[in-house]
Design a protein around this motif. Structure first.
Motif, PDB file in Angstrom:
ATOM      1  N   ASP A   1     -10.997   8.859   5.650  1.00 50.50           N
ATOM      2  CA  ASP A   1     -10.371   9.456   5.241  1.00 50.50           C
ATOM      3  C   ASP A   1      -9.209   9.842   6.570  1.00 50.50           C
ATOM      4  O   ASP A   1      -7.512   9.539   6.487  1.00 50.50           O
ATOM      5  N   ALA A   2      -9.680  11.329   6.761  1.00 49.88           N
ATOM      6  CA  ALA A   2      -9.046  11.467   8.843  1.00 49.88           C
ATOM      7  C   ALA A   2      -8.274  10.535   9.394  1.00 49.88           C
ATOM      8  O   ALA A   2      -7.575  10.170   9.759  1.00 49.88           O
ATOM      9  N   ILE A   3      -9.053   9.950   9.500  1.00 48.28           N
ATOM     10  CA  ILE A   3      -8.896   8.460  10.925  1.00 48.28           C
ATOM     11  C   ILE A   3      -7.962   7.722  10.246  1.00 48.28           C
ATOM     12  O   ILE A   3      -7.434   7.020  10.497  1.00 48.28           O
ATOM     13  N   TYR A   4      -8.280   7.134   9.002  1.00 43.40           N
ATOM     14  CA  TYR A   4      -7.196   6.580   7.753  1.00 43.40           C
ATOM     15  C   TYR A   4      -5.627   7.006   8.527  1.00 43.40           C
ATOM     16  O   TYR A   4      -4.345   6.718   8.688  1.00 43.40           O
ATOM     17  N   SER A   5      -6.007   8.599   8.007  1.00 41.06           N
ATOM     18  CA  SER A   5      -4.298   8.588   7.865  1.00 41.06           C
ATOM     19  C   SER A   5      -3.828   8.999   9.305  1.00 41.06           C
ATOM     20  O   SER A   5      -2.522   8.764   9.684  1.00 41.06           O
ATOM     21  N   TYR A   6      -5.126   9.460  10.456  1.00 41.40           N
ATOM     22  CA  TYR A   6      -4.700   9.479  11.763  1.00 41.40           C
ATOM     23  C   TYR A   6      -3.259   8.367  12.001  1.00 41.40           C
ATOM     24  O   TYR A   6      -2.412   8.380  12.638  1.00 41.40           O
ATOM     25  N   LEU A   7      -4.128   7.133  12.251  1.00 46.51           N
ATOM     26  CA  LEU A   7      -3.673   5.730  12.519  1.00 46.51           C
ATOM     27  C   LEU A   7      -2.622   5.433  11.898  1.00 46.51           C
ATOM     28  O   LEU A   7      -1.224   5.014  12.396  1.00 46.51           O
ATOM     29  N   LYS A   8      -2.353   5.723  10.686  1.00 47.60           N
ATOM     30  CA  LYS A   8      -0.892   5.428   9.979  1.00 47.60           C
ATOM     31  C   LYS A   8      -0.399   6.528  10.367  1.00 47.60           C
ATOM     32  O   LYS A   8       0.968   6.217  10.686  1.00 47.60           O
ATOM     33  N   ARG A   9       0.077   7.490  10.652  1.00 52.87           N
ATOM     34  CA  ARG A   9       0.815   8.173  11.438  1.00 52.87           C
ATOM     35  C   ARG A   9       0.663   7.595  12.567  1.00 52.87           C
ATOM     36  O   ARG A   9       2.311   8.557  13.091  1.00 52.87           O
ATOM     37  N   LEU A  10       0.532   7.174  13.918  1.00 51.96           N
ATOM     38  CA  LEU A  10       0.711   7.031  14.927  1.00 51.96           C
ATOM     39  C   LEU A  10       1.132   5.228  14.462  1.00 51.96           C
ATOM     40  O   LEU A  10       3.007   5.020  15.797  1.00 51.96           O
ATOM     41  N   HIS A  11       1.007   4.679  13.297  1.00 52.64           N
ATOM     42  CA  HIS A  11       1.954   3.706  12.721  1.00 52.64           C
ATOM     43  C   HIS A  11       3.102   4.033  13.284  1.00 52.64           C
ATOM     44  O   HIS A  11       4.354   3.265  13.227  1.00 52.64           O
ATOM     45  N   ALA A  12       3.494   5.621  12.557  1.00 55.31           N
ATOM     46  CA  ALA A  12       4.492   5.600  11.885  1.00 55.31           C
ATOM     47  C   ALA A  12       5.444   6.018  13.251  1.00 55.31           C
ATOM     48  O   ALA A  12       6.797   5.684  12.927  1.00 55.31           O
ATOM     49  N   GLN A  13       4.748   6.007  14.046  1.00 55.80           N
ATOM     50  CA  GLN A  13       5.613   7.001  15.526  1.00 55.80           C
ATOM     51  C   GLN A  13       5.451   5.249  16.177  1.00 55.80           C
ATOM     52  O   GLN A  13       5.924   5.300  17.105  1.00 55.80           O
ATOM     53  N   HIS A  14       5.278   4.306  15.727  1.00 53.74           N
ATOM     54  CA  HIS A  14       5.310   3.204  16.363  1.00 53.74           C
ATOM     55  C   HIS A  14       4.429   2.918  17.779  1.00 53.74           C
ATOM     56  O   HIS A  14       4.324   2.507  18.837  1.00 53.74           O
ATOM     57  N   ARG A  15       3.049   3.543  17.449  1.00 53.34           N
ATOM     58  CA  ARG A  15       2.099   3.699  18.221  1.00 53.34           C
ATOM     59  C   ARG A  15       0.755   3.298  17.349  1.00 53.34           C
ATOM     60  O   ARG A  15       0.551   3.019  16.280  1.00 53.34           O
TER      61      ARG A  15
END
Length: 331
Positions: free
Chosen positions: A109-123
């Protein structure tokens, strides 16, 4: 030790990979191009394999050196025989993620949440897995499962696998069909050809700020034969040759000098493995090894062995600390 004597800015044949000293042979250019292509696709796996010392980690470092940190967050992990749960922990740790409960679900869950945050930052995130041949089949499958993390139909994590040739056999296992379907490109690094061995040595000498003429033209066939065209072995041999030249006050090194150093290396191998026959060398029989050279080289070998032992102890401590930290089993 010999840098000032030959006018080097730094040692030209260090074993530690240096991105600024990347020599791009045809095979290395191809492997780097596959990595860059895979990166542009933003999905799937890229697999680079090769024998020990052929330059896999050097290529990975070269790629990392070229990345735009505003677009891609890249982390590199070096694997031992990590089971799937430990691999998940290591991935989370590499991205500096913190969990409140040490369960597999919490880490994922922590990995997925982190990856989604990067996606929101266009990263997006990139994971380079070095020494991947050490991973069990189940752990490689776990990497495939991580590649399933998506948001709005776009993959959130991409992985590159770097490993020795044994990795090819692992991937060809009948149980790895789904993983193979995710591979968009692969490349195998082999030894340098004689011309590339010569060009590699001359390139590194010039990068260090010296004239490549300090090595006589006739030396290169002997260097290639001894090293078998493996960059790491070339580095080790050339480092010894230059040390010999410094100790013997030789500004230019010829075939006799190179053969003498090769003879000593072969003798060291024979001493470490008494049952292995030592290749004959006329330079060793007729010239012998000077006391100063032998003493200096023995000291250097002892220092390297000590360093390897310290690195091994550090790795054991890190693995032990990880096991103690995650004392609770996953649910």
């Amino acid at each position: 030790m010999y840098e000032k004597y030959y006018g080097f800015r730094e040692r030209p044949f260090q074993l530690t990979p240096t991105p600024n000293w990347f020599y791009a042979s045809k095979l290395h250019k191809r492997a780097l191009a596959y990595l860059q292509y895979g990166l542009s696709q933003g999905e799937g796996f890229i697999v680079i394999t090769g024998d020990v010392g052929t330059g896999k980690t050097t290529i990975a470092n070269q790629l990392l050196n070229q990345l735009n940190q505003d677009e891609i967050i890249a982390k590199q992990i070096v694997t031992s025989k990590l089971e799937p749960d430990d691999l998940i922990r290591m991935v989370a740790s590499s991205f500096n993620l913190v969990v409140t409960e040490h369960t597999k679900a919490s880490y994922l869950d922590a990995i997925y949440s982190y990856l989604k945050r990067l996606h929101a930052q266009h990263r997006r995130a990139l994971l380079l897995v070095d020494e991947a041949q050490n991973l069990p089949l189940a752990s490689i499958e776990e990497l495939r499962m991580l590649s399933n993390f998506q948001f709005n139909g776009k993959p959130l994590l991409q992985s590159f696998l770097l490993g020795q040739n044994e990795l090819n056999a692992i991937i060809q296992s009948p149980d790895m069909e789904q993983f193979r379907q995710r591979i968009i490109a692969s490349s195998n690094l082999s030894a340098l050809q004689p011309d590339d061995t010569k060009a590699y040595i001359q390139y590194r000498l010039q990068q260090a700020g010296a004239d490549s003429s300090i090595i006589h033209e006739d030396c290169y066939p002997f260097i290639h034969q001894q090293s078998k065209g493996i960059p790491r072995k070339i580095n080790t041999l050339m480092d010894r040759v230059l040390l010999y030249g410094y100790l013997e006050d030789k500004k230019q090194l010829n075939t006799d000098d190179v053969q003498l150093v090769i003879a000593e290396i072969n003798q060291e191998v024979a001493n470490l493995h008494p049952s292995a026959p030592m290749p004959p060398s006329s330079a060793a029989d007729n010239t012998g090894i000077s006391h100063n050279v032998s003493t200096a080289l023995n000291s250097m070998i002892e220092e390297k062995l000590k360093l390897l032992q310290e690195m091994d102890e550090l790795l054991k401590k890190q693995q032990k600390a990880l096991q103690q930290k995650e004392s609770k089993p996953f649910d």
